[in-house]
Design a protein around this motif. Sequence first.
Motif, short mmCIF file in Angstrom:
data_model
loop_
_atom_site.label_atom_id
_atom_site.label_comp_id
_atom_site.label_asym_id
_atom_site.label_seq_id
_atom_site.Cartn_x
_atom_site.Cartn_y
_atom_site.Cartn_z
N LEU A 156 0.82 -1.22 0.00
CA LEU A 156 0.00 0.00 0.00
C LEU A 156 0.85 1.27 0.00
CD1 LEU A 156 -2.80 1.35 0.27
CD2 LEU A 156 -2.51 1.19 2.76
N ILE A 157 1.85 1.33 0.91
CA ILE A 157 2.63 2.58 1.01
C ILE A 157 3.57 2.74 -0.18
CG2 ILE A 157 2.48 2.62 3.51
CD1 ILE A 157 5.30 1.61 3.69
N ALA A 158 3.96 1.63 -0.82
CA ALA A 158 4.79 1.75 -2.03
C ALA A 158 3.96 2.31 -3.18
CB ALA A 158 5.37 0.39 -2.41
N TRP A 159 2.71 1.87 -3.27
CA TRP A 159 1.82 2.36 -4.33
C TRP A 159 1.48 3.84 -4.10
CZ3 TRP A 159 0.56 1.65 -9.01
CH2 TRP A 159 -0.62 2.16 -9.55
N ARG A 160 1.31 4.22 -2.83
CA ARG A 160 1.03 5.62 -2.49
C ARG A 160 2.29 6.27 -1.93
NH1 ARG A 160 -4.29 6.60 -2.62
NH2 ARG A 160 -5.71 4.83 -2.71
N GLY A 174 5.25 8.62 -0.92
CA GLY A 174 5.33 10.05 -0.63
C GLY A 174 4.18 10.58 0.19
N LYS A 175 3.13 9.75 0.42
CA LYS A 175 2.01 10.18 1.25
C LYS A 175 2.39 10.10 2.74
CE LYS A 175 -0.70 10.52 -2.41
NZ LYS A 175 -1.16 11.82 -2.93
N THR A 229 5.77 8.19 7.50
CA THR A 229 5.77 8.03 8.97
C THR A 229 5.86 6.58 9.43
OG1 THR A 229 3.34 8.01 8.94
CG2 THR A 229 4.43 10.14 9.31
N LEU A 230 5.10 5.67 8.79
CA LEU A 230 5.02 4.29 9.28
C LEU A 230 6.35 3.56 9.26
CD1 LEU A 230 3.07 2.27 10.46
CD2 LEU A 230 2.51 1.51 8.15
N PRO A 231 7.14 3.59 8.15
CA PRO A 231 8.43 2.88 8.18
C PRO A 231 9.37 3.38 9.27
CG PRO A 231 7.82 3.43 5.93
CD PRO A 231 6.87 4.17 6.82
N ILE A 232 9.41 4.70 9.47
CA ILE A 232 10.32 5.25 10.49
C ILE A 232 9.86 4.85 11.89
CG2 ILE A 232 11.21 7.39 11.47
CD1 ILE A 232 10.93 8.66 8.70
N ALA A 233 8.56 4.95 12.13
CA ALA A 233 8.04 4.60 13.47
C ALA A 233 8.26 3.12 13.76
CB ALA A 233 6.55 4.94 13.54
#
Length: 329
Positions: A123-127, A129-130, A135-139
């Motif tokens: 999901l985050i790869a498809w979106r 820069g959102k 935030t999620l990978p760093i957290a």
Amino acid sequence: MRYVVNRLIFFVVSVWAAVTINFILPRMMPGDPAQAMFAKFSNNLTPQAMHALELQFGFSNQPIFVQYVTYLKGLLTGNWGLSFTYYPTPTTTVIGQSLPWTLGLVGITTLISVFAGTGLGILIAWRRGKVLDTTLPIASLFVQAAPYMWTGLILLYVFGFKFGWFPIAHGYADDTPPSFTWAFFLSALRHGILPAITIFLGSFSGWLIGMRNNMILTLGEDYVTFAEAKGVRPMRLVMMYAARNAILPQITSFAIAIGNVVSGSILTEVVYSYPGIGAQLNAAVLQQDYPLIQGAFLVIALAVLLANLIVDLLYSRLDPRVRTGGAAV
């Protein structure tokens, strides 16, 4: 077919090597396990009783080859020796009682972590820069950077000791012995929540970031750009074109993770006094319980090898180039 036969031969040779190393290692360790065991009874047993115990535990002065054959025969017949710590309980019984707890806790948590991390990675790869991607990978990486035992101790202190929301030790309440009842199931579930969260937080980031990076690389491939230009629907483009290829490295990691399920998260089980095989292995090392150490290591090694065999065969179905050594099919 040739690929399958090669993998099966490799599996058999690996099992033989693991079994042999498991036989050799305790005999190369400093000290004598027999003396360590009998030192506990030396002042309380007669020489005749000591000799009877030696025979019962399988200690002998026979040639090493004879001991090896006896060891192999014992493995095949289920005679893995008696546990020193839980004497006279057989090692297989101790492992059999501990294994379901580890499989239930670590196995289910690993599956949740894999599916959640992989799904959110797509999901985050498809979106890219959102907000979620930034935030999620760093957290998650920040949480995973903390050692398992520290995360476990913090959760134990806050939610177990301070707030009292969850039990602080063991796998079930003392007044609900193991049985097929809802009371025991709910008690085991409540005792397993904090250990499960600890394991989840310690492994989630790897799956998330790994899948995200694989997806970003795959989304940049020419065939994905070509499919997008032809008007392939976004959902089909993501799942059938990009994720299907990007997930292959995840499967390799999944094989290792599934194999490690049996070994459990030793530190987590120790922190929560959870009755899994990891805690048993830790207790066996402290008590110099060599039969139990050998049995636990053997089960772990066989689980890792079996998981790798299954994934090797599955991988060859997903990517036919594996069967042909990289040549086009």
